[in-house]
Design a protein around this motif. Structure first.
Motif, mmCIF file in Angstrom:
data_model
loop_
_atom_site.group_PDB
_atom_site.id
_atom_site.type_symbol
_atom_site.label_atom_id
_atom_site.label_comp_id
_atom_site.label_asym_id
_atom_site.label_seq_id
_atom_site.Cartn_x
_atom_site.Cartn_y
_atom_site.Cartn_z
ATOM 1 N N MET A 155 0.717 -1.222 -0.068
ATOM 2 C CA MET A 155 -0.039 -0.039 -0.170
ATOM 3 C C MET A 155 0.841 1.132 0.050
ATOM 4 S SD MET A 155 -3.232 0.775 2.490
ATOM 5 C CE MET A 155 -3.613 -0.685 2.427
ATOM 6 N N LYS A 156 0.374 2.183 -0.835
ATOM 7 C CA LYS A 156 1.215 3.544 -0.859
ATOM 8 C C LYS A 156 0.509 4.441 -0.130
ATOM 9 C CE LYS A 156 4.346 2.426 -4.243
ATOM 10 N NZ LYS A 156 5.742 2.309 -4.185
ATOM 11 N N THR A 157 1.410 5.485 0.617
ATOM 12 C CA THR A 157 0.923 6.571 0.880
ATOM 13 C C THR A 157 1.238 7.843 0.295
ATOM 14 O OG1 THR A 157 0.868 5.432 3.056
ATOM 15 C CG2 THR A 157 0.849 7.916 3.174
ATOM 16 N N LEU A 158 0.302 8.747 -0.190
ATOM 17 C CA LEU A 158 0.649 9.921 -1.053
ATOM 18 C C LEU A 158 0.251 11.170 -0.163
ATOM 19 C CD1 LEU A 158 -0.635 8.963 -4.501
ATOM 20 C CD2 LEU A 158 1.711 8.827 -3.555
ATOM 21 N N LEU A 159 0.941 12.126 -0.180
ATOM 22 C CA LEU A 159 0.705 13.298 0.475
ATOM 23 C C LEU A 159 0.087 14.363 -0.753
ATOM 24 C CD1 LEU A 159 2.659 15.362 3.041
ATOM 25 C CD2 LEU A 159 2.216 16.682 0.846
ATOM 26 N N VAL A 160 -0.846 15.109 -0.379
ATOM 27 C CA VAL A 160 -1.785 15.917 -1.186
ATOM 28 C C VAL A 160 -1.731 17.190 -0.596
ATOM 29 C CG1 VAL A 160 -3.588 16.582 -2.590
ATOM 30 C CG2 VAL A 160 -2.887 14.135 -2.384
ATOM 31 N N PRO A 161 -0.946 18.369 -0.990
ATOM 32 C CA PRO A 161 -1.052 19.704 -0.494
ATOM 33 C C PRO A 161 -2.728 20.102 -0.616
ATOM 34 C CG PRO A 161 0.561 19.471 -1.996
ATOM 35 C CD PRO A 161 0.240 17.921 -1.999
ATOM 36 N N THR A 162 -3.073 20.698 0.533
ATOM 37 C CA THR A 162 -4.586 21.136 0.442
ATOM 38 C C THR A 162 -4.949 22.595 1.040
ATOM 39 O OG1 THR A 162 -6.809 20.491 0.637
ATOM 40 C CG2 THR A 162 -5.300 20.311 2.529
ATOM 41 N N ASP A 163 -5.861 23.207 0.307
ATOM 42 C CA ASP A 163 -6.068 24.565 0.877
ATOM 43 C C ASP A 163 -7.705 24.567 1.114
ATOM 44 O OD1 ASP A 163 -6.981 24.390 -1.825
ATOM 45 O OD2 ASP A 163 -6.301 26.413 -2.332
ATOM 46 N N PHE A 164 -8.121 23.160 1.391
ATOM 47 C CA PHE A 164 -9.405 22.796 1.782
ATOM 48 C C PHE A 164 -10.392 23.201 0.611
ATOM 49 C CE2 PHE A 164 -7.034 23.450 5.679
ATOM 50 C CZ PHE A 164 -6.614 22.367 5.853
ATOM 51 N N ASN A 222 11.176 16.423 5.927
ATOM 52 C CA ASN A 222 11.750 15.303 5.730
ATOM 53 C C ASN A 222 11.361 14.424 6.848
ATOM 54 O OD1 ASN A 222 12.460 15.482 2.955
ATOM 55 N ND2 ASN A 222 14.415 16.210 3.647
ATOM 56 N N ASN A 223 11.235 14.851 8.119
ATOM 57 C CA ASN A 223 10.936 14.020 9.295
ATOM 58 C C ASN A 223 9.700 13.562 8.978
ATOM 59 O OD1 ASN A 223 13.586 13.718 10.183
ATOM 60 N ND2 ASN A 223 13.293 15.511 11.641
ATOM 61 N N TYR A 224 8.676 14.762 8.712
ATOM 62 C CA TYR A 224 7.382 14.647 8.626
ATOM 63 C C TYR A 224 6.978 13.352 7.718
ATOM 64 C CZ TYR A 224 2.416 15.567 7.706
ATOM 65 O OH TYR A 224 1.030 15.369 7.800
ATOM 66 N N LEU A 225 7.814 13.545 6.552
ATOM 67 C CA LEU A 225 7.361 12.479 5.425
ATOM 68 C C LEU A 225 7.897 11.106 5.997
ATOM 69 C CD1 LEU A 225 8.849 14.821 2.330
ATOM 70 C CD2 LEU A 225 6.331 14.282 2.979
ATOM 71 N N ASP A 226 8.797 11.162 6.552
ATOM 72 C CA ASP A 226 9.232 9.766 7.078
ATOM 73 C C ASP A 226 8.390 9.132 8.242
ATOM 74 O OD1 ASP A 226 11.662 9.842 5.221
ATOM 75 O OD2 ASP A 226 12.861 10.464 6.918
ATOM 76 N N GLY A 227 7.831 10.007 8.786
ATOM 77 C CA GLY A 227 7.091 9.674 10.101
ATOM 78 C C GLY A 227 5.589 9.269 9.636
ATOM 79 N N HIS A 228 5.240 9.881 8.429
ATOM 80 C CA HIS A 228 3.974 9.278 7.775
ATOM 81 C C HIS A 228 4.109 8.328 6.827
ATOM 82 C CE1 HIS A 228 2.646 12.972 9.927
ATOM 83 N NE2 HIS A 228 1.523 12.421 10.053
#
Length: 159
Positions: A1-10, A96-102
């Protein structure tokens, strides 16, 4: 399973790429982390008030939460979970710590009309381009650029 980050302005616009991205990864299911980025204050009194971190969630429109749940339901064969989060920081090391943690595997580029919502919001592109993670470009779909604040998601889909 992959995890992707999507920047959002809601806005609805920040969600419209999710089905297309999820289909690109089929048959693998995705976890989507919707993130708005904020620089952390340098004020000692604000840092001591940790409850402020939950204050930003009150600014997320109900229609945005509803649309996230609809996407999870409508694309349950492609999407495992959609979560909403705030990133607090402004340095590449913290990001980068945030990305690694998630356990983020890739980052979707912000949409063309991405807005900074708070006085301490930061442009996500600044950190995304330098983080070293896979960047997933998104092509915008004409006619679907309506803001979620503007109203009913059913009306938006009819446009």
């Amino acid at each position: 399973m992959k995890t992707l980050l999507v920047p959002t302005d809601f806005t609805y616009q920040s969600l419209q790429s999710i089905p297309t991205i999820a289909q690109q990864y089929y048959p693998q299911k995705l976890n989507i982390v919707l993130v708005h980025m904020l620089k952390i204050t340098d004020s000692i009194s604000e840092l001591l008030m940790l409850s402020r971190r939950s204050a930003e969630y009150r600014h997320i429109p109900d229609n945005f939460y509803i649309r996230c749940r609809e996407l999870e339901k409508d694309y349950s064969h492609l999407i495992n979970k959609i979560s909403i989060d705030f990133f607090y920081g402004s340095t590449l090391a913290v990001f980068n710590n945030y990305l690694d943690g998630h356990q983020i595997d890739g980052i979707v580029t912000p949409h063309d009309n991405y807005q900074l919502l708070f006085k301490n919001s930061i442009d996500p592109q600044i950190l995304i381009t330098r983080c070293g993670k896979r960047i997933i470009p998104v092509t915008e779909t004409a006619g679907l650029m309506t803001d979620v604040f503007a109203g009913d998601p059913e009306l938006i889909e009819q446009q």
